[in-house]
Motif scaffolding. Sequence first.
Motif, mmCIF file in Angstrom:
data_model
loop_
_atom_site.group_PDB
_atom_site.id
_atom_site.type_symbol
_atom_site.label_atom_id
_atom_site.label_comp_id
_atom_site.label_asym_id
_atom_site.label_seq_id
_atom_site.Cartn_x
_atom_site.Cartn_y
_atom_site.Cartn_z
ATOM 1 N N ARG A 1 -36.875 4.057 49.745
ATOM 2 C CA ARG A 1 -37.138 5.239 48.931
ATOM 3 C C ARG A 1 -35.991 6.243 49.082
ATOM 4 O O ARG A 1 -35.510 6.513 50.175
ATOM 5 N N THR A 2 -35.545 6.778 47.953
ATOM 6 C CA THR A 2 -34.565 7.862 47.943
ATOM 7 C C THR A 2 -35.092 9.004 47.099
ATOM 8 O O THR A 2 -36.052 8.852 46.343
ATOM 9 N N GLN A 3 -34.452 10.136 47.231
ATOM 10 C CA GLN A 3 -34.685 11.212 46.282
ATOM 11 C C GLN A 3 -33.963 10.851 44.983
ATOM 12 O O GLN A 3 -33.198 9.895 44.930
ATOM 13 N N THR A 4 -34.202 11.636 43.949
ATOM 14 C CA THR A 4 -33.526 11.383 42.678
ATOM 15 C C THR A 4 -32.126 11.974 42.728
ATOM 16 O O THR A 4 -31.749 12.827 41.916
ATOM 17 N N VAL A 5 -31.358 11.528 43.699
ATOM 18 C CA VAL A 5 -29.993 11.990 43.913
ATOM 19 C C VAL A 5 -29.080 10.783 43.743
ATOM 20 O O VAL A 5 -29.126 9.851 44.566
ATOM 21 N N PRO A 6 -28.263 10.745 42.681
ATOM 22 C CA PRO A 6 -27.420 9.562 42.434
ATOM 23 C C PRO A 6 -26.582 9.138 43.630
ATOM 24 O O PRO A 6 -26.444 7.936 43.899
ATOM 25 N N LEU A 7 -26.045 10.096 44.376
ATOM 26 C CA LEU A 7 -25.211 9.759 45.519
ATOM 27 C C LEU A 7 -26.008 9.048 46.608
ATOM 28 O O LEU A 7 -25.521 8.106 47.247
ATOM 29 N N HIS A 8 -27.254 9.472 46.831
ATOM 30 C CA HIS A 8 -28.112 8.796 47.802
ATOM 31 C C HIS A 8 -28.360 7.345 47.376
ATOM 32 O O HIS A 8 -28.354 6.426 48.209
ATOM 33 N N MET A 9 -28.565 7.160 46.091
ATOM 34 C CA MET A 9 -28.821 5.817 45.573
ATOM 35 C C MET A 9 -27.584 4.931 45.732
ATOM 36 O O MET A 9 -27.687 3.757 46.093
ATOM 37 N N GLU A 10 -26.406 5.515 45.480
ATOM 38 C CA GLU A 10 -25.164 4.759 45.660
ATOM 39 C C GLU A 10 -24.964 4.373 47.123
ATOM 40 O O GLU A 10 -24.498 3.277 47.436
ATOM 41 N N MET A 11 -25.318 5.260 48.028
ATOM 42 C CA MET A 11 -25.191 4.982 49.455
ATOM 43 C C MET A 11 -26.074 3.798 49.855
ATOM 44 O O MET A 11 -25.629 2.879 50.564
ATOM 45 N N VAL A 12 -27.329 3.815 49.412
ATOM 46 C CA VAL A 12 -28.255 2.735 49.756
ATOM 47 C C VAL A 12 -27.776 1.409 49.170
ATOM 48 O O VAL A 12 -27.841 0.360 49.816
ATOM 49 N N LYS A 13 -27.257 1.445 47.937
ATOM 50 C CA LYS A 13 -26.697 0.227 47.328
ATOM 51 C C LYS A 13 -25.532 -0.312 48.147
ATOM 52 O O LYS A 13 -25.415 -1.517 48.385
ATOM 53 N N ALA A 14 -24.643 0.597 48.574
ATOM 54 C CA ALA A 14 -23.468 0.186 49.344
ATOM 55 C C ALA A 14 -23.859 -0.471 50.663
ATOM 56 O O ALA A 14 -23.129 -1.314 51.185
ATOM 57 N N LEU A 15 -25.017 -0.098 51.185
ATOM 58 C CA LEU A 15 -25.495 -0.672 52.447
ATOM 59 C C LEU A 15 -26.300 -1.947 52.234
ATOM 60 O O LEU A 15 -26.798 -2.531 53.194
ATOM 61 N N GLY A 16 -26.464 -2.355 50.965
ATOM 62 C CA GLY A 16 -27.095 -3.634 50.674
ATOM 63 C C GLY A 16 -28.570 -3.588 50.336
ATOM 64 O O GLY A 16 -29.188 -4.627 50.086
#
Length: 344
Positions: free
Chosen positions: A180-195
């Motif tokens: 789960r992330t907040q609706t923050v694009p950068l947070h989502m990109e971070m989680v994607k980068a971590l797999g």
Amino acid sequence: MTITRKLRHVTLAATVGLSALFSMSAHAQTIVKFAHVDGEGDLLENPYWAFTEVFDNVLQTQSGGRFKLEVYPNGQLGDLESLAEQNAIGLVDMVGGLNAGHLAAYYPPAQILEMPYTFPTTEVARKVLNEGPFGKKLSDMIAEGSGVRVLSYLTGAFRNFSNSVRPIHTPEDMKGLKIRTQTVPLHMEMVKALGASPTPIAWAELYSALQTGVVDGQENAPYTMLLTNLQEVQKYYTLDHHLINMPLITINDDFYQGLSDEDKAIFDNAAAKATFAMLGIIEAKESQDLKVIRDAGVEIYQPTPEEFQKFVDATKQPIRAFMEEKVGAELIDELESAVKEAQK
């Protein structure tokens, strides 16, 4: 009664009347509406209460009662997205708990505060943002771009990943997890980068989403987890320190600019003292908060320096590329330089 005595009587009456008028004017009180979405009650259990109590006390004392805080907790005036909009247009004077993602909807460069693995310690973050020129410059930029001024950056504690599937020691362990992330694009990109797979879910729905398996995990600071008992629905907590939990105290900039220089100084000082109180409580309680989480049956893991570096390496280039498109390389370089200077 002689004319002289009559004149004296009229003069005295006028003087008394004017004195009363000036006295009323001097004590005219401006109500400052302050809204947040957390609860109130226990000073140690809810740090926002500590902030508003100290802020209001300093504000009233130093202004001679000309200003008074009127607090609306528990989301009484809406969720954070709504409060961000109300703050921008002046329906609410001050808000506690907005983050850079909320402000980025009005001014995209605000996202720079959400770059992962930027601040090595909370002390460095406080020097850069609340004490140094970078934080003041960014506040001015955000105010000009959004109508909302950052009065204080609450660099309270690091956010970490938790989940209910397996321990996370390196980014490899995050593959396939729904976070789960907040609706923050950068947070989502971070989680994607971590797999892992980022899944935006509202804060009010997070407990049930974790409980029912809609998502496997989330990322928050220890004290934030305890605000809604997330330790009850998670099994593993990894202290990877990817982001500093940085809620903001914001003020409508038109309201702020309408203050005299003296009153601006009072608001700034009240914010500084309230921030010191709130962050002190958070810092003092962190070991206790971790104990509560551990006692609830959650396995807590501290990555080794080598494991921590793998998180940094996995996110560095993707996040840098993403952020340069949003804020430009110059502002990123300026923040990184400010961090290095603060570390000295």
